[in-house]
Design a protein around this motif. Structure first.
Motif, PDB file in Angstrom:
ATOM      1  N   TYR A  94      34.275  88.312 -22.825  1.00 35.38           N
ATOM      2  CA  TYR A  94      35.735  87.734 -22.252  1.00 35.38           C
ATOM      3  C   TYR A  94      36.615  87.547 -21.624  1.00 35.38           C
ATOM      4  O   TYR A  94      36.822  87.134 -20.953  1.00 35.38           O
ATOM      5  N   ALA A  95      36.928  88.066 -22.824  1.00 31.83           N
ATOM      6  CA  ALA A  95      38.424  88.085 -22.926  1.00 31.83           C
ATOM      7  C   ALA A  95      39.141  88.305 -22.221  1.00 31.83           C
ATOM      8  O   ALA A  95      40.268  88.054 -21.558  1.00 31.83           O
ATOM      9  N   GLU A  96      38.772  89.949 -21.810  1.00 27.20           N
ATOM     10  CA  GLU A  96      39.697  89.962 -20.333  1.00 27.20           C
ATOM     11  C   GLU A  96      39.893  89.642 -19.392  1.00 27.20           C
ATOM     12  O   GLU A  96      40.872  89.395 -18.369  1.00 27.20           O
ATOM     13  N   LEU A  97      38.473  88.979 -18.938  1.00 29.91           N
ATOM     14  CA  LEU A  97      38.336  88.262 -17.254  1.00 29.91           C
ATOM     15  C   LEU A  97      39.220  86.327 -17.625  1.00 29.91           C
ATOM     16  O   LEU A  97      39.809  86.680 -16.892  1.00 29.91           O
ATOM     17  N   GLU A  98      39.530  85.810 -19.045  1.00 29.28           N
ATOM     18  CA  GLU A  98      40.107  85.369 -18.953  1.00 29.28           C
ATOM     19  C   GLU A  98      41.151  85.075 -19.289  1.00 29.28           C
ATOM     20  O   GLU A  98      41.705  84.063 -18.347  1.00 29.28           O
ATOM     21  N   LEU A  99      41.908  86.400 -19.884  1.00 28.57           N
ATOM     22  CA  LEU A  99      42.546  86.188 -19.668  1.00 28.57           C
ATOM     23  C   LEU A  99      43.572  86.497 -17.819  1.00 28.57           C
ATOM     24  O   LEU A  99      44.696  86.244 -17.257  1.00 28.57           O
TER      25      LEU A  99
END
Length: 169
Positions: free
Chosen positions: A150-155
């Motif tokens: 979910y790193a891209e979503l968090e960014l």
């Protein structure tokens, strides 16, 4: 309580005194709702039609830990790939409220990713509306991504000023 919901003041777990006698049904797979309308999904829709088991959410320990029950017993489920603010940290109450509002006392699909113990697992929770709770928590700024899933979503959530962006992990 009159509504069948009670808070355990010792453990802080909300539980439901309502019977869990609804039949287990396997609805046709539905497309997963987006966590936030202006953010792309964190995972391709094809990966969302996964196996798992249906259960009823009987308790919300914190925003990222749930107690669920099915015909086999009771399970503690830790949301995979996310971390919520700890008790006393900013946004902890908002994370727990969001989880409670969206899945408490409801039937969900639990997709196990890791067995943590005999009655404890790490996985994804797919709500009655088809939304992946793990993804929704990160997309709404109520949890951080742990690892790459979910790193891209968090960014993206941070870029549009979602709540946890102030808590820089």
């Amino acid at each position: 309580a009159e509504d069948g919901i009670r808070d355990d003041l010792v453990t802080g777990v909300q539980t439901c005194a309502l019977p869990i006698s609804a039949p287990i049904r396997n609805p046709a797979p539905r497309p997963v709702a987006r966590a936030v309308a202006d953010l792309p999904p964190a995972t391709p829709p094809a990966t969302q039609a996964r196996a798992g088991f249906e259960a009823q959410v009987n308790g919300v320990v914190d925003g990222c830990t749930l107690e669920v029950a099915d015909q086999r017993g009771t399970w503690m489920v830790e949301l995979a790939g996310v971390a919520c603010p700890a008790q006393g940290e900013p946004m902890e109450g908002a994370a727990r409220q969001y989880t409670t509002r969206n899945v408490f006392t409801k039937r969900v699909r639990v997709v196990e990713q890791q067995r943590l113990g005999p009655d404890s697992i790490r996985g994804e929770i797919i709500g009655p509306d088809g939304a992946v709770l793990n993804e929704a928590m990160v997309g709404r700024g109520l949890a951080w991504s742990v690892g790459d899933r979910y790193a891209e979503l968090e960014l993206q959530a941070r870029q549009i000023g979602r709540a946890t962006s102030e808590l820089q992990s």
